[in-house]
Design a protein around this motif. Sequence first.
Motif, short mmCIF file in Angstrom:
data_model
loop_
_atom_site.label_atom_id
_atom_site.label_comp_id
_atom_site.label_asym_id
_atom_site.label_seq_id
_atom_site.Cartn_x
_atom_site.Cartn_y
_atom_site.Cartn_z
N GLU A 1 -19.63 17.16 -4.97
CA GLU A 1 -19.21 16.13 -4.01
C GLU A 1 -19.01 14.79 -4.71
N ARG A 2 -19.94 14.45 -5.65
CA ARG A 2 -19.79 13.20 -6.38
C ARG A 2 -18.54 13.21 -7.26
N ARG A 3 -18.29 14.38 -7.86
CA ARG A 3 -17.09 14.51 -8.69
C ARG A 3 -15.83 14.32 -7.85
N GLN A 4 -15.81 14.90 -6.64
CA GLN A 4 -14.66 14.79 -5.76
C GLN A 4 -14.41 13.34 -5.34
N LYS A 5 -15.49 12.64 -5.01
CA LYS A 5 -15.35 11.24 -4.61
C LYS A 5 -14.84 10.38 -5.77
N PHE A 6 -15.33 10.68 -6.98
CA PHE A 6 -14.86 9.96 -8.16
C PHE A 6 -13.37 10.24 -8.38
N ARG A 7 -12.97 11.49 -8.24
CA ARG A 7 -11.57 11.87 -8.42
C ARG A 7 -10.68 11.19 -7.36
N ASP A 8 -11.14 11.18 -6.11
CA ASP A 8 -10.37 10.54 -5.04
C ASP A 8 -10.21 9.04 -5.29
N ALA A 9 -11.28 8.40 -5.76
CA ALA A 9 -11.22 6.96 -6.05
C ALA A 9 -10.22 6.66 -7.15
N ARG A 10 -10.18 7.54 -8.16
CA ARG A 10 -9.24 7.34 -9.26
C ARG A 10 -7.79 7.53 -8.78
N LEU A 11 -7.56 8.56 -7.95
CA LEU A 11 -6.22 8.77 -7.39
C LEU A 11 -5.80 7.60 -6.52
N ARG A 12 -6.75 7.09 -5.76
CA ARG A 12 -6.47 5.96 -4.88
C ARG A 12 -6.06 4.73 -5.68
N LEU A 13 -6.75 4.48 -6.79
CA LEU A 13 -6.41 3.35 -7.64
C LEU A 13 -5.03 3.54 -8.27
N ASP A 14 -4.76 4.76 -8.74
CA ASP A 14 -3.45 5.05 -9.34
C ASP A 14 -2.32 4.83 -8.32
N HIS A 15 -2.59 5.26 -7.07
CA HIS A 15 -1.58 5.09 -6.02
C HIS A 15 -1.34 3.61 -5.75
N THR A 16 -2.40 2.82 -5.67
CA THR A 16 -2.25 1.39 -5.42
C THR A 16 -1.49 0.72 -6.55
N ARG A 17 -1.76 1.13 -7.79
CA ARG A 17 -1.04 0.53 -8.92
C ARG A 17 0.45 0.87 -8.90
N SER A 18 0.77 2.09 -8.49
CA SER A 18 2.19 2.45 -8.37
C SER A 18 2.85 1.67 -7.23
N GLU A 19 2.08 1.42 -6.14
CA GLU A 19 2.60 0.62 -5.04
C GLU A 19 2.84 -0.83 -5.49
N ILE A 20 1.96 -1.34 -6.33
CA ILE A 20 2.14 -2.70 -6.84
C ILE A 20 3.41 -2.80 -7.67
N GLU A 21 3.64 -1.78 -8.50
CA GLU A 21 4.86 -1.78 -9.33
C GLU A 21 6.12 -1.76 -8.45
N LEU A 22 6.09 -0.93 -7.40
CA LEU A 22 7.23 -0.88 -6.47
C LEU A 22 7.39 -2.22 -5.76
N ALA A 23 6.26 -2.82 -5.35
CA ALA A 23 6.32 -4.10 -4.65
C ALA A 23 6.89 -5.19 -5.55
N ARG A 24 6.53 -5.17 -6.84
CA ARG A 24 7.06 -6.18 -7.75
C ARG A 24 8.57 -6.03 -7.93
N ARG A 25 9.02 -4.78 -8.02
CA ARG A 25 10.47 -4.55 -8.12
C ARG A 25 11.17 -5.02 -6.84
N LYS A 26 10.54 -4.75 -5.70
CA LYS A 26 11.10 -5.17 -4.42
C LYS A 26 11.17 -6.69 -4.34
N THR A 27 10.12 -7.36 -4.79
CA THR A 27 10.09 -8.83 -4.78
C THR A 27 11.23 -9.40 -5.62
N LYS A 28 11.43 -8.82 -6.80
CA LYS A 28 12.52 -9.30 -7.67
C LYS A 28 13.87 -9.08 -7.01
#
Length: 526
Positions: A416-443
């Motif tokens: 369960e701890r491993r799954q939560k750690f994995r989900d948190a990492r995926l969540r961070l990766d998703h947010t970072r990809s969203e930031i990259e898209l948002a920056r391109r959109k802003t430009k």
Amino acid sequence: MEFVETRNIHTDDPRAAAALMEATASKSVRCKQPAYHFMITFDPKDAEAGKVTPELKRQIAQQVIERMGLEEHQLLVYSHRDTDHPHLHFLVNRVHPEKHVAYDRHQDGKRLTGIVKELAQEHGLNILRNREYERQLGRDVVEDYGPAVSDTEYWQAKREEREAQLPFGKDAVGDLRRRLKDDFYRAQTWADLNYRLAQKGITLERKGQGLILTDGERYAKLSEMGKGLRFQTLEKRFGQRFDDFMADRAAEVARDARERGLDTTDLDPASRRTVEAMMEGDVDHSPEGTAVRRADEADMDYRYWQQVEAAYRSRQGAVRYAHQRERALENQEKRDRGWLARRERSFMEGLGKVYKDADKARSLWEALEGKLGVKEAEDAIKVNPFLLGSVKGIRTGNIRTPEREQARRTFKYLMERRQKFRDARLRLDHTRSEIELARRKTKAVQREYELIQQVAGTPKKLKERLLERIRARARALERLSERAFARARVADHRKQQLEKAWRQHQERKRELARKKELSRELGFEL
């Protein structure tokens, strides 16, 4: 005038009342608009039935004053019978005569609307209407209970320093849909569609994430024009984004392309003379025809600049939203990093309680996931925990040392701890990809905004241009007359729009003249 009543003034003389209220208002330095006026209108059907008596009006006026919290303020109540709708006027001095604090008008329109509805029910009347609030919202053109400007649209228009737009009624939307159906389906480009609609006195404007159609006063959403007429659908069909078209359009309007006339430079001399003579002959050169034609041109010129200004506002809003979105995602990334750090600590603590070498166990687990997959790696570890290294403690038969017992208990929750750690990492990766898209959109939206800014200028310059067009339109309307409309050779719908604009212009002139006359009578500027 049916009757006039005063509260907290102690005089019936209009000049004395005005002087007393003005002297009281001067006690507050911060209050710039001490005069507060609102109206309540009764249903003519109730008046015909004999329900709206002077006594009832006085009673309702007193109840309104009490429920609005204005009992201690100086005010005048006067009843009019000069229209089909019996109505009461309330003129209030917002500055309290003793406390010298201004009455807070926040949400006063909504509050008053609620009060008059309650009073209508209490006295067995049809819905009373807060007419001044409706007039502020642009509802004074509506005499029935049909569509009205929403509060959201009113306040947004006020922030953007523009006129609030009134929606078309249901029947008007149906008529507009029938009139414009062929234009939408035959148009090949945005420019083609814009031209077709302009011939019928309709322009396209950006609003929020979509488009509206407006005749200058009322509007309808593009989605109300029928199936298949969606913003993205039209952009795909025309092969051009509407914002790009409006940037080009702004450049055309800025160059006054409409005033250049027909380009005959590529024609031979004989053809040129023929075409120019034909175009010249199609123009009504009578004084009336010239006046209507110039009013039509001034009105459409103003409408074109309204289009540009709406596109400008849309791009401003898009840039603002893009920056807000980027900042929100950056804040989300900080939260996600913190959450990931907590999940990682929890996972490593669990490994540290089970295995002698937690780092080695983690590396072996990740290697197994890469080789077998997440689910298969978990199943393999559950069957044989020693795949990740030496387990803490010792077991002899059914006897376990305290360390081995703790390792056994902790191992149950390790997946369960491993799954939560994995989900948190995926969540961070998703947010970072969203930031990259948002920056391109802003430009991208920043480039669009800069493009339209190049041709439209700064917001101040654009506002000056709009004011110039408004003045030019007013001057053109000033030259019109009943005779000019009778002889005008323009399309019926344009004639109706221009005649309505002319009548409104005349009414505004009369209202301004009345105010000036009243100010002279009272001896001060209103």
